[in-house]
Write a protein that holds these residues in place. Structure first.
Motif, PDB file in Angstrom:
ATOM      1  N   ASP A   1      46.556 -39.402 -27.804  1.00 20.99           N
ATOM      2  CA  ASP A   1      46.615 -38.963 -28.892  1.00 20.99           C
ATOM      3  C   ASP A   1      46.897 -39.773 -30.006  1.00 20.99           C
ATOM      4  N   ALA A   2      46.167 -40.101 -30.861  1.00 16.19           N
ATOM      5  CA  ALA A   2      46.297 -41.163 -31.950  1.00 16.19           C
ATOM      6  C   ALA A   2      47.425 -40.240 -33.042  1.00 16.19           C
ATOM      7  N   ARG A   3      47.520 -39.231 -32.899  1.00 14.99           N
ATOM      8  CA  ARG A   3      48.524 -38.661 -33.969  1.00 14.99           C
ATOM      9  C   ARG A   3      50.037 -38.960 -33.389  1.00 14.99           C
ATOM     10  N   VAL A   4      50.255 -39.267 -31.925  1.00 15.01           N
ATOM     11  CA  VAL A   4      51.517 -39.630 -31.914  1.00 15.01           C
ATOM     12  C   VAL A   4      51.883 -41.010 -32.352  1.00 15.01           C
ATOM     13  N   PRO A   5      53.049 -41.227 -32.989  1.00  6.31           N
ATOM     14  CA  PRO A   5      53.491 -42.385 -33.865  1.00  6.31           C
ATOM     15  C   PRO A   5      53.588 -43.654 -32.954  1.00  6.31           C
TER      16      PRO A   5
ATOM     17  N   ALA B   1      51.314 -44.728 -30.888  1.00  7.85           N
ATOM     18  CA  ALA B   1      50.317 -44.761 -29.459  1.00  7.85           C
ATOM     19  C   ALA B   1      49.089 -45.479 -29.870  1.00  7.85           C
ATOM     20  N   GLU B   2      48.752 -45.321 -30.728  1.00  6.29           N
ATOM     21  CA  GLU B   2      47.382 -46.274 -30.849  1.00  6.29           C
ATOM     22  C   GLU B   2      47.436 -47.735 -30.890  1.00  6.29           C
ATOM     23  N   ALA B   3      48.297 -48.126 -31.720  1.00  3.85           N
ATOM     24  CA  ALA B   3      48.793 -49.440 -31.754  1.00  3.85           C
ATOM     25  C   ALA B   3      49.262 -49.984 -30.383  1.00  3.85           C
ATOM     26  N   PHE B   4      50.149 -49.380 -29.692  1.00  7.65           N
ATOM     27  CA  PHE B   4      50.500 -49.845 -28.486  1.00  7.65           C
ATOM     28  C   PHE B   4      49.145 -50.072 -27.328  1.00  7.65           C
ATOM     29  N   TRP B   5      48.563 -48.815 -27.499  1.00 11.11           N
ATOM     30  CA  TRP B   5      47.353 -49.042 -26.369  1.00 11.11           C
ATOM     31  C   TRP B   5      46.456 -50.162 -26.771  1.00 11.11           C
TER      32      TRP B   5
ATOM     33  N   THR C   1      41.581 -51.900 -23.782  1.00  8.85           N
ATOM     34  CA  THR C   1      40.266 -51.959 -24.227  1.00  8.85           C
ATOM     35  C   THR C   1      39.588 -50.747 -24.775  1.00  8.85           C
ATOM     36  N   PRO C   2      39.557 -50.570 -26.071  1.00 12.29           N
ATOM     37  CA  PRO C   2      38.930 -49.304 -26.809  1.00 12.29           C
ATOM     38  C   PRO C   2      37.603 -49.230 -25.971  1.00 12.29           C
ATOM     39  N   VAL C   3      37.370 -47.713 -25.775  1.00  9.70           N
ATOM     40  CA  VAL C   3      36.089 -47.607 -25.099  1.00  9.70           C
ATOM     41  C   VAL C   3      35.465 -46.439 -26.206  1.00  9.70           C
TER      42      VAL C   3
ATOM     43  N   THR D   1      41.637 -38.120 -30.405  1.00  9.38           N
ATOM     44  CA  THR D   1      41.745 -38.823 -29.208  1.00  9.38           C
ATOM     45  C   THR D   1      41.087 -40.201 -29.005  1.00  9.38           C
ATOM     46  N   ILE D   2      41.634 -41.007 -28.459  1.00  8.24           N
ATOM     47  CA  ILE D   2      40.897 -42.420 -28.095  1.00  8.24           C
ATOM     48  C   ILE D   2      41.017 -42.881 -26.794  1.00  8.24           C
ATOM     49  N   HIS D   3      39.933 -43.267 -26.365  1.00 10.51           N
ATOM     50  CA  HIS D   3      39.825 -43.720 -24.760  1.00 10.51           C
ATOM     51  C   HIS D   3      39.888 -45.065 -24.634  1.00 10.51           C
ATOM     52  N   PHE D   4      40.446 -45.393 -23.522  1.00  9.41           N
ATOM     53  CA  PHE D   4      40.719 -46.926 -23.303  1.00  9.41           C
ATOM     54  C   PHE D   4      40.448 -47.237 -21.673  1.00  9.41           C
ATOM     55  N   GLU D   5      40.148 -48.613 -21.529  1.00  8.88           N
ATOM     56  CA  GLU D   5      40.183 -48.900 -20.148  1.00  8.88           C
ATOM     57  C   GLU D   5      41.326 -50.211 -20.043  1.00  8.88           C
ATOM     58  N   ILE D   6      41.822 -50.279 -19.203  1.00 10.13           N
ATOM     59  CA  ILE D   6      42.636 -51.554 -18.737  1.00 10.13           C
ATOM     60  C   ILE D   6      42.026 -52.310 -17.876  1.00 10.13           C
ATOM     61  N   PRO D   7      41.460 -53.569 -18.037  1.00  9.81           N
ATOM     62  CA  PRO D   7      41.092 -54.525 -17.022  1.00  9.81           C
ATOM     63  C   PRO D   7      41.782 -54.575 -15.762  1.00  9.81           C
TER      64      PRO D   7
END
Length: 209
Positions: free
Chosen positions: A165-169, A171-175, A180-182, A195-201
């Protein structure tokens, strides 16, 4: 040193992984039954104090049954960071991360995302929470690294997925710093899901397409 590690499916798997890793004044490890009370407290404190909505049964059913969800379910795992106690003291669980053996669901997420991250070959990262008093000490990154090791130790998994959830202070910067943003569900529209979706290699596995 090689050892036999019990991975989330309960079967021993040969892995070159230590039982726990030291991170400053903390240790990071797979959770044991003795860690569950502390892990649950970190999660519930996060829901009430950080997110402001408290416990919601439809979203947080795993928190009530951590043992059944993470210690007894094939492919799942719970990781914790705990303080290193002073002589005669007790450990305190201060951070968590969890892995589940499935991809995203439709609804609420789009069907194309479900097809990209199918059950069976996808692990999903949940509950990466650090108690406020113990942040900025590398615990979240250490838990993510450990989760990648645990997932990679299981050949079934090809991808490690998560959403935030990008509203959580913070969170977006950490992930964005570890994954990798998807897909960004906001797509520049304020009233869409934040919501932002990510994948970790995963080492040696297929990466984001």
């Amino acid at each position: 040193m090689n050892e036999v590690m019990t991975v989330p499916n309960g079967r021993p798997v040969a892995a070159a992984l230590p039982a726990e890793r030291r991170v400053g004044d903390y240790v990071v490890r797979l959770a044991t039954p003795a860690d569950l009370h502390g892990a649950r407290k970190v999660m519930l404190d996060t829901f009430y104090r950080e997110f402001g909505h408290g416990y919601v049964a439809d979203w947080h059913h795993d928190v009530i049954d951590l043992a059944g969800t993470y210690l007894a379910t094939p492919g799942h795992a719970l990781l914790v960071a705990a303080t290193v106690p002073y002589p005669g003291g007790d450990e305190q669980v201060v951070a968590t991360a969890a892995v589940r053996a499935h991809g995203p669901r439709h609804p609420p997420h789009p069907q194309w995302l479900v097809e990209r991250y199918p059950d069976g070959s996808t692990a999903q990262l949940f509950r990466v929470y650090v108690h406020a008093e113990h942040r900025r000490r590398g615990l979240a990154r250490a838990l993510v690294r450990r989760a990648v090791e645990v997932v990679t130790a299981q050949p079934r998994y090809q991808r490690l997925y998560l959403h935030t959830d990008a509203r959580v202070p913070g969170a977006e910067a950490f992930w964005r710093s570890v994954a990798t943003p998807v897909w960004d569900a906001r797509d520049g529209v304020a009233d869409r899901p934040q919501t932002i979706h990510f994948e970790i290699p995963l080492p040696g596995r297929c990466g984001p397409a």
